[in-house]
Design a protein around this motif. Sequence first.
Motif, short mmCIF file in Angstrom:
data_model
loop_
_atom_site.label_atom_id
_atom_site.label_comp_id
_atom_site.label_asym_id
_atom_site.label_seq_id
_atom_site.Cartn_x
_atom_site.Cartn_y
_atom_site.Cartn_z
N UNK A 209 20.51 14.62 -2.02
CA UNK A 209 19.26 14.82 -2.76
C UNK A 209 19.35 14.55 -4.25
N UNK A 210 20.53 14.73 -4.82
CA UNK A 210 20.68 14.51 -6.26
C UNK A 210 21.05 13.10 -6.63
N UNK A 211 21.31 12.27 -5.62
CA UNK A 211 21.81 10.92 -5.92
C UNK A 211 20.97 9.81 -5.30
N UNK A 212 20.13 10.14 -4.31
CA UNK A 212 19.35 9.09 -3.65
C UNK A 212 17.89 9.48 -3.54
N UNK A 213 17.02 8.62 -4.05
CA UNK A 213 15.58 8.82 -3.96
C UNK A 213 14.96 7.59 -3.31
N UNK A 214 14.09 7.84 -2.32
CA UNK A 214 13.43 6.75 -1.61
C UNK A 214 11.92 6.88 -1.81
N UNK A 215 11.27 5.80 -2.18
CA UNK A 215 9.82 5.77 -2.40
C UNK A 215 9.22 4.70 -1.49
N UNK A 216 8.31 5.09 -0.62
CA UNK A 216 7.68 4.15 0.30
C UNK A 216 6.33 3.68 -0.27
N UNK A 217 6.09 2.38 -0.14
CA UNK A 217 4.82 1.81 -0.57
C UNK A 217 4.21 1.06 0.61
N UNK A 218 2.95 1.37 0.91
CA UNK A 218 2.23 0.71 2.00
C UNK A 218 0.96 0.08 1.46
N UNK A 219 0.45 -0.95 2.15
CA UNK A 219 -0.77 -1.59 1.66
C UNK A 219 -1.97 -1.31 2.55
N UNK A 220 -1.87 -0.29 3.39
CA UNK A 220 -3.01 0.13 4.19
C UNK A 220 -3.18 1.64 4.05
N UNK A 221 -4.35 2.06 3.59
CA UNK A 221 -4.58 3.47 3.28
C UNK A 221 -4.40 4.37 4.49
N UNK A 222 -4.73 3.87 5.67
CA UNK A 222 -4.60 4.69 6.87
C UNK A 222 -3.16 5.12 7.06
N UNK A 223 -2.25 4.18 6.88
CA UNK A 223 -0.84 4.49 7.08
C UNK A 223 -0.29 5.28 5.90
N UNK A 224 -0.87 5.09 4.73
CA UNK A 224 -0.46 5.89 3.57
C UNK A 224 -0.76 7.36 3.83
N UNK A 225 -1.94 7.63 4.40
CA UNK A 225 -2.29 9.00 4.73
C UNK A 225 -1.35 9.58 5.78
N UNK A 226 -0.93 8.75 6.72
CA UNK A 226 0.01 9.20 7.74
C UNK A 226 1.32 9.64 7.11
N UNK A 227 1.77 8.88 6.14
CA UNK A 227 3.02 9.24 5.45
C UNK A 227 2.86 10.54 4.67
#
Length: 241
Positions: A209-227
Amino acid sequence: MDFLQEQSVETTVAVAVAVAAVAAGGAFLLLRSRKPKGCLDPENFRKFKLVEKKQISHNVARFKFALPTPTSVLGLPIGQHISCRGQDATGEEVIKPYTPTTLDSDLGYFELVIKMYPQGRMSHHFREMKVGDYLSVKGPKGRFKYHVGQVRAFGMLAGGSGITPMFQVARAILENPNDNTKVHLIYANVTYEDILLKDELDDMAKTYPGRFKIYYVLNQCFYLCSLLRTGTVVLGLCLRK
């Protein structure tokens, strides 16, 4: 006189045993310090047997290839890739670079996570592969090589199947107890289902947790809400065509 001769013989034997023990210990340490020789050839293709094929989604599969022995290593420097040779739908030869998701710490095998596109020439080859078939591989390839302590922090940006080289480097950094480098990864996809290696990436974020950060980017709002409902960190807003 006999007593002195016996003492001399005993001393000679003791010295010989001690020398042999030191020599054996030195040889053992030397063998342990040597890195196993890799199985790759940068000039010639070598064949590796497919021992497992696991479908991850409708167009993504994980391919596991056996190395010559259970203790063999592929011999791929961190940050580099391999060239794979196959045949397209017309039977013509095609060569394409791929980055394994495994490291040399994974003995006896290597794995490729492949996204197979409908019109992809090499995708056809992987789609047709069955357990027992052989894949022709050449390498290592690439100019970049990662070294411990090379940077204080790594900023990574990946999209789609381009996650595999980032995953390789991130995993090598995080699993090395002598490496304190921090990793920040922005990973873009079209939909939630397109995210490759998500379970592995999320596990890495929880483990380090102190060394790795992951950020997801999607181009469809429906799937963004799912995340968002799953509690996954998402960077940015929805992108629209």
